[in-house]
Write an enzyme that holds these catalytic residues in place. Structure first.
Site, PDB file in Angstrom:
ATOM      1  N   ASP A  36       0.786  -1.239   0.000  1.00  0.00           N
ATOM      2  CA  ASP A  36       0.000   0.000   0.000  1.00  0.00           C
ATOM      3  C   ASP A  36       0.820   1.293   0.000  1.00  0.00           C
ATOM      4  OD1 ASP A  36      -2.295  -1.441  -0.057  1.00  0.00           O
ATOM      5  OD2 ASP A  36      -2.811  -1.156   2.058  1.00  0.00           O
ATOM      6  N   HIS A 240      29.983   5.011  -4.488  1.00  0.00           N
ATOM      7  CA  HIS A 240      28.534   5.227  -4.352  1.00  0.00           C
ATOM      8  C   HIS A 240      28.052   4.933  -2.931  1.00  0.00           C
ATOM      9  CE1 HIS A 240      28.032   4.890  -8.986  1.00  0.00           C
ATOM     10  NE2 HIS A 240      28.397   6.095  -8.593  1.00  0.00           N
ATOM     11  N   ASP A 257      28.500  14.271  -1.832  1.00  0.00           N
ATOM     12  CA  ASP A 257      28.069  14.355  -3.238  1.00  0.00           C
ATOM     13  C   ASP A 257      26.554  14.411  -3.188  1.00  0.00           C
ATOM     14  OD1 ASP A 257      27.418  14.008  -5.896  1.00  0.00           O
ATOM     15  OD2 ASP A 257      28.856  12.382  -6.242  1.00  0.00           O
ATOM     16  N   ASP A 268      24.331  18.462  -9.393  1.00  0.00           N
ATOM     17  CA  ASP A 268      25.191  17.343  -8.978  1.00  0.00           C
ATOM     18  C   ASP A 268      26.517  17.945  -8.503  1.00  0.00           C
ATOM     19  OD1 ASP A 268      26.543  14.971  -8.680  1.00  0.00           O
ATOM     20  OD2 ASP A 268      26.600  14.474 -10.824  1.00  0.00           O
ATOM     21  N   HIS A 347      37.310   6.840 -12.300  1.00  0.00           N
ATOM     22  CA  HIS A 347      36.118   7.241 -13.052  1.00  0.00           C
ATOM     23  C   HIS A 347      36.479   8.322 -14.065  1.00  0.00           C
ATOM     24  CE1 HIS A 347      35.806  10.883 -10.552  1.00  0.00           C
ATOM     25  NE2 HIS A 347      35.966  10.118  -9.484  1.00  0.00           N
ATOM     26  N   HIS A 351      30.064  13.889 -16.867  1.00  0.00           N
ATOM     27  CA  HIS A 351      28.954  13.335 -17.653  1.00  0.00           C
ATOM     28  C   HIS A 351      28.002  14.471 -17.988  1.00  0.00           C
ATOM     29  CE1 HIS A 351      26.735  13.618 -13.827  1.00  0.00           C
ATOM     30  NE2 HIS A 351      27.807  13.079 -13.260  1.00  0.00           N
ATOM     31  N   HIS A 358      22.758  11.575 -14.658  1.00  0.00           N
ATOM     32  CA  HIS A 358      23.616  11.122 -15.759  1.00  0.00           C
ATOM     33  C   HIS A 358      22.763  11.296 -17.004  1.00  0.00           C
ATOM     34  CE1 HIS A 358      26.218   8.498 -12.889  1.00  0.00           C
ATOM     35  NE2 HIS A 358      26.375   9.783 -12.701  1.00  0.00           N
ATOM     36  N   GLU A 381      34.371  16.592 -12.477  1.00  0.00           N
ATOM     37  CA  GLU A 381      34.472  16.014 -11.141  1.00  0.00           C
ATOM     38  C   GLU A 381      35.656  15.066 -10.968  1.00  0.00           C
ATOM     39  OE1 GLU A 381      31.429  12.987 -10.316  1.00  0.00           O
ATOM     40  OE2 GLU A 381      30.440  13.553 -12.178  1.00  0.00           O
ATOM     41  N   TYR A 385      41.380   8.735  -4.764  1.00  0.00           N
ATOM     42  CA  TYR A 385      40.895   7.871  -3.688  1.00  0.00           C
ATOM     43  C   TYR A 385      42.026   6.920  -3.308  1.00  0.00           C
ATOM     44  CZ  TYR A 385      36.886   9.707  -6.183  1.00  0.00           C
ATOM     45  OH  TYR A 385      36.019  10.557  -6.831  1.00  0.00           O
ATOM     46  N   ARG A 403      36.937  14.293  -3.905  1.00  0.00           N
ATOM     47  CA  ARG A 403      36.377  14.602  -5.230  1.00  0.00           C
ATOM     48  C   ARG A 403      35.829  16.025  -5.153  1.00  0.00           C
ATOM     49  NH1 ARG A 403      33.465  10.549  -5.796  1.00  0.00           N
ATOM     50  NH2 ARG A 403      31.361  11.163  -5.217  1.00  0.00           N
ATOM     51  N   GLU A 405      33.351  18.424  -7.503  1.00  0.00           N
ATOM     52  CA  GLU A 405      32.448  18.322  -8.662  1.00  0.00           C
ATOM     53  C   GLU A 405      31.614  19.584  -8.825  1.00  0.00           C
ATOM     54  OE1 GLU A 405      29.372  15.263  -8.334  1.00  0.00           O
ATOM     55  OE2 GLU A 405      29.127  15.275 -10.508  1.00  0.00           O
TER      56      GLU A 405
HETATM   57  N1  GLY Z   1      26.350  11.894  -8.137  1.00  0.00           N
HETATM   58  C1  GLY Z   1      26.626  11.039  -9.213  1.00  0.00           C
HETATM   59  C2  GLY Z   1      27.788  11.481  -9.977  1.00  0.00           C
HETATM   60  O1  GLY Z   1      28.531  12.318  -9.504  1.00  0.00           O
HETATM   61  O2  GLY Z   1      28.008  11.077 -11.072  1.00  0.00           O
HETATM   62 MN    MN Z   2      28.406  13.564 -11.282  1.00  0.00          MN
HETATM   63 MN    MN Z   3      27.987  13.689  -8.020  1.00  0.00          MN
END
Ligand code: GLY
Ligand code: MN
Ligand code: MN
Length: 437
Positions: A36, A240, A257, A268, A347, A351, A358, A381, A385, A403, A405
């Site tokens: 529900d 993540h 983040d 972001d 990474h 993006h 994304h 970004e 690490y 990071r 960003e």
């Molecule tokens: N928060 C997801 C990224 O930075 O791609």
């Molecule tokens: Mn991002």
């Molecule tokens: Mn991010």
């Protein structure tokens, strides 16, 4: 978003679909969380982009040149009981009056009506593979039209990617879209600054998350663009990390983040700052390398620059940084060629950003990196690490993740950082944190 914006998008889509063809796109379904209880509804971005229609159980059809109307919307009929329990919904009349549909039908009749709309159309633009039930239905509808061939009706022969044309449209942001993205960026930046001001050793990550939520919601924006990452110490090395449950320790860094949505447009932002309000010498040194990598990446952003230049610039600076920090050993060119930096920078530098965090849009065209154009928005970004068990690293760098960003608009002359209000330099961050609440 004003109605005219959606009308312009539909007109552009109709022109691209072309006379004699048809486009079909469904909205999102309401997802069940548990008995529900549903997850908060989030409309499908493509569907919302074209319709501005924010209800579940909806499907839009676009038929260029059709006399009875080029834009047909299937949706729920108005139900007074539903209105009483759940609130306003458009119904068929609202679909036409408030959302600009030329014709509206109950979603329950889609099986009956859609085959008629497919008659004598050549090509169906449709996002194949997104919803297997609807994929099968579409084939059934086409099959039903085929059965009419002896009465002189022709059935569609081609399926084409609706996503391809739609996503090219979404990639270039209009002024109205940028207005929403600027607001998402400003509120998200304020939330990051609030988190910096609130942070104290001994607090828990979820308490900092609560500060973010407070800023978002009290400014009227209630949907995060993605689950906030609030990662103290070595948790920052889990890219993540969303548990947000650990206690923050004096001497550690905190990586956040987090970004909010404004009318379906995302921000972001990542910032990394010291829990105590002061960077250690080692943290500062590593932080300055990430900041330098971001500056080098930003310097590559302008119309006509290939997508990968920013990433490659970040790799060059971060590899230099890894040598300086004693995390890599050797010649920079060899380390880049052999991708040794990937152990600490795994990474890409960014993006596309838009309705989806994304966001949609190709990164390569015919095998070549795409060239940037004014109106495109992307994140920049870079990060480093150092795993907690990295025995080669100096003790004070183990378990440190950094990071930085920002969200960046490509302009006619270069770029604009939409998220510049979030404090970023060591001096800015330390000054804000020491000023306290
Ligand atoms: N928060 C997801 C990224 O930075 O791609
Ligand atoms: Mn991002
Ligand atoms: Mn991010």
């Amino acid at each position: 978003m004003a109605r005219g914006e959606f009308e312009r998008r539909r007109a552009a889509l109709l022109a691209l679909v072309g006379a004699g063809n048809i486009a079909i796109i469904a909205g999102a379904e309401q997802a069940l969380r548990n008995r529900d209880v549903h997850y908060p509804f989030r409309q499908d971005s493509d569907f919302y982009y074209l319709t501005g229609f924010n209800e579940a159980d909806a499907l839009a059809v676009f038929i260029p040149g059709r006399e009875q109307g080029e834009y047909v919307l299937f949706c729920r009929e108005f139900d007074p009981q539903k209105a009483l329990w759940e609130g306003a919904h458009a119904g068929l009349e609202g679909a036409k009056l408030d959302f600009g549909a030329d014709q509206a039908f109950p979603i329950a009749e889609v099986d009956k009506v859609l085959p008629d709309l497919l008659q004598n159309k050549r090509k169906v633009f449709y996002p194949l593979g997104r919803d297997s039930e609807l994929d099968i239905k579409l084939l059934e509808w086409i099959h039903r039209v085929r059965k009419l061939s002896r009465s002189g009706v022709s059935a569609p022969t081609d399926l084409a990617s609706l996503e391809h044309i739609l996503h090219e449209m979404r990639l270039r942001k209009s002024d109205a879209e940028l207005g929403l993205m600027r607001r998402a960026a400003a509120v998200s930046a304020a939330a990051h600054a609030r988190a910096m001001r609130a942070c104290r050793p001994g607090m828990f990550e979820y308490q900092i998350e609560a500060e973010l939520v407070h800023e978002f919601a009290s400014q009227g924006l209630r949907a995060v663009a993605y689950p906030s990452i609030v990662a103290g110490g070595a948790n920052a090395c889990v890219l993540h990390y969303v548990e947000n449950s650990a206690q923050l320790r004096d001497g550690d860094l905190l990586l956040i983040d987090a970004g909010v949505e404004c009318d379906h447009y995302a921000a972001d932002i990542t910032r990394t700052f010291p829990v105590s309000g002061r960077f250690s010498q080692a943290q500062k040194r590593m932080y300055e390398w990430v900041l330098a990598a971001q500056a080098a990446a930003l310097a590559e952003i302008r119309p006509g620059a290939a997508w990968n230049l920013a990433h490659d610039a970040s790799v060059r600076v971060l590899t230099e940084g890894l040598l300086d920090l004693g995390l890599l050993d050797g010649e920079a060119a060899d380390l880049i060629r052999d991708e040794k930096y990937k152990r600490f920078y795994m990474h890409r530098v960014g993006h596309w950003l838009g309705m989806d965090v994304h966001d949609v849009g190709e990164y390569k065209i015919d095998g070549e990196w795409r060239l940037l154009e004014p109106g495109m928005v992307l994140t920049v970004e870079p990060g480093l690490y150092v795993p907690a068990d990295c025995v080669e690293a100096a003790l004070d760098l183990r378990g440190v993740g950094i990071r930085i960003e920002d969200d960046v608009l490509v302009t006619e002359s270069g770029y604009e950082v939409l998220t510049a209000a979030a404090p970023k330099s060591v001096a800015e961050i330390e000054a804000l944190m020491q000023a306290g609440d």
